[in-house]
Motif scaffolding. Structure first.
Motif, mmCIF file in Angstrom:
data_model
loop_
_atom_site.group_PDB
_atom_site.id
_atom_site.type_symbol
_atom_site.label_atom_id
_atom_site.label_comp_id
_atom_site.label_asym_id
_atom_site.label_seq_id
_atom_site.Cartn_x
_atom_site.Cartn_y
_atom_site.Cartn_z
ATOM 1 N N SER A 15 0.816 -1.229 0.000
ATOM 2 C CA SER A 15 0.000 0.000 0.000
ATOM 3 C C SER A 15 0.847 1.274 0.000
ATOM 4 O O SER A 15 0.382 2.324 -0.417
ATOM 5 C CB SER A 15 -0.932 0.016 1.210
ATOM 6 O OG SER A 15 -0.175 -0.125 2.403
ATOM 7 N N THR A 37 1.178 -3.476 -13.026
ATOM 8 C CA THR A 37 -0.286 -3.440 -12.824
ATOM 9 C C THR A 37 -1.012 -3.388 -14.163
ATOM 10 O O THR A 37 -2.235 -3.386 -14.206
ATOM 11 C CB THR A 37 -0.712 -2.209 -11.997
ATOM 12 O OG1 THR A 37 -0.367 -1.041 -12.736
ATOM 13 C CG2 THR A 37 -0.016 -2.172 -10.655
ATOM 14 N N ARG A 45 -4.501 -4.438 -9.036
ATOM 15 C CA ARG A 45 -4.363 -3.473 -7.941
ATOM 16 C C ARG A 45 -5.703 -2.830 -7.642
ATOM 17 O O ARG A 45 -6.211 -2.035 -8.415
ATOM 18 C CB ARG A 45 -3.325 -2.402 -8.257
ATOM 19 C CG ARG A 45 -3.258 -1.333 -7.154
ATOM 20 C CD ARG A 45 -2.017 -0.486 -7.163
ATOM 21 N NE ARG A 45 -0.841 -1.158 -6.629
ATOM 22 C CZ ARG A 45 -0.578 -1.317 -5.323
ATOM 23 N NH1 ARG A 45 -1.405 -0.859 -4.417
ATOM 24 N NH2 ARG A 45 0.522 -1.930 -4.942
ATOM 25 N N LYS A 46 -6.270 -3.215 -6.523
ATOM 26 C CA LYS A 46 -7.532 -2.621 -6.075
ATOM 27 C C LYS A 46 -7.236 -1.610 -4.967
ATOM 28 O O LYS A 46 -7.985 -0.689 -4.723
ATOM 29 C CB LYS A 46 -8.466 -3.696 -5.498
ATOM 30 C CG LYS A 46 -8.691 -4.884 -6.442
ATOM 31 C CD LYS A 46 -9.789 -4.583 -7.457
ATOM 32 C CE LYS A 46 -10.088 -5.793 -8.321
ATOM 33 N NZ LYS A 46 -9.150 -5.906 -9.452
ATOM 34 N N PRO A 48 -5.340 1.364 -3.076
ATOM 35 C CA PRO A 48 -4.587 2.564 -3.463
ATOM 36 C C PRO A 48 -3.119 2.429 -3.092
ATOM 37 O O PRO A 48 -2.774 1.743 -2.131
ATOM 38 C CB PRO A 48 -5.246 3.677 -2.630
ATOM 39 C CG PRO A 48 -6.558 3.157 -2.205
ATOM 40 C CD PRO A 48 -6.407 1.662 -2.111
ATOM 41 N N LEU A 78 -6.060 5.864 -7.631
ATOM 42 C CA LEU A 78 -5.281 4.758 -7.047
ATOM 43 C C LEU A 78 -3.867 5.159 -6.633
ATOM 44 O O LEU A 78 -3.251 4.497 -5.819
ATOM 45 C CB LEU A 78 -5.198 3.578 -8.013
ATOM 46 C CG LEU A 78 -6.364 2.583 -8.017
ATOM 47 C CD1 LEU A 78 -5.988 1.348 -8.822
ATOM 48 C CD2 LEU A 78 -6.770 2.176 -6.600
#
Ligand code: ZN
Ligand code: ZN
Length: 217
Positions: A15, A37, A45-46, A48, A78
């Motif tokens: 993260s 990604t 990548r969900k 952020p 994101l």
């Protein structure tokens, strides 16, 4: 990224990235990290991603974008890029932890980080640096100091630390334990721990890839 996989973690679970400075040995995977990604079966990548560093990080990213364009952009919302002051001590709260920084002596943008968890335990990472008092202030009483130690005492080079200088910083900051890292090849021919013991008598670890360290209060 390869080491992360070996440690059973993917880049999509990361993260936050904190950059101490922009030298290639510290930022070489900046582009692949974001580009990965973009794989067709990606969209993985969900979470952020926050990237933080000293003043100039935004310019650094814009410079890379002038080369790689949208290939190193993330979906809207994101990616967040945060700059810390590179001239004075700075502090920013994050969701589960707080980050304090201090300028160090290496590059114009160079900063060291102190990360304090919600339970109060703290880890300091120096990045690359010469000996400087700002590290002692930043690391005062920290549970763990991860300190660069590029070269043996006899090969001391401006902009980098040696085992006995790193030990001196750790002793003056009175840290709980000291981890030495960032060893140039010359370190393998030297008893790094013995040199560090000239100035520091607390718990000492020589870092290795994939090492896991528990930080307790
Ligand atoms: Zn460097
Ligand atoms: Zn370096």
């Amino acid at each position: 990224m390869r080491r992360l996989l070996e440690a059973q973690t993917t880049i999509f679970e990361i993260s936050h990235l904190f950059y101490s400075h922009f030298h290639p040995d510290h930022t070489g995977e900046f582009v692949p990290f974001i580009f990965a990604t973009k794989y067709p079966d990606g969209g993985q990548r969900k979470m952020p991603l926050t990237i933080a560093g000293g003043r100039g990080l935004l310019n650094f990213y814009e410079g890379l974008k002038s080369v790689y364009g949208h290939w190193i952009e993330l979906a809207p919302g994101l990616l967040e890029i945060i700059e810390f002051d590179n001239k004075n001590a700075d502090r920013k709260p994050f969701e589960d932890f707080t980050v304090n920084t201090a300028p160090v002596q290496h590059n114009e943008e160079s900063i060291a980080f102190r990360i304090t968890g919600s339970a109060g335990s703290s880890v300091v990472y120096t990045g690359d640096t010469d000996y400087c008092e700002t590290i002692i202030d930043l690391a005062k009483g920290a549970d763990l100091l991860i300190c660069e130690c590029a070269l043996p005492d006899k090969l001391q080079t401006p902009g980098h630390l040696t085992p006995s200088l790193a030990g001196e910083l750790a002793a003056k900051a009175d840290v709980g334990s000291l981890v030495l890292t960032h060893f140039y090849p010359e370190c393998e021919k030297t008893d790094i721990a013995a040199e560090c013991r000239k100035t520091y008598s607390g718990p000492l670890v020589l870092a290795e890839d994939l090492m896991e360290l528990e930080v307790k209060r």
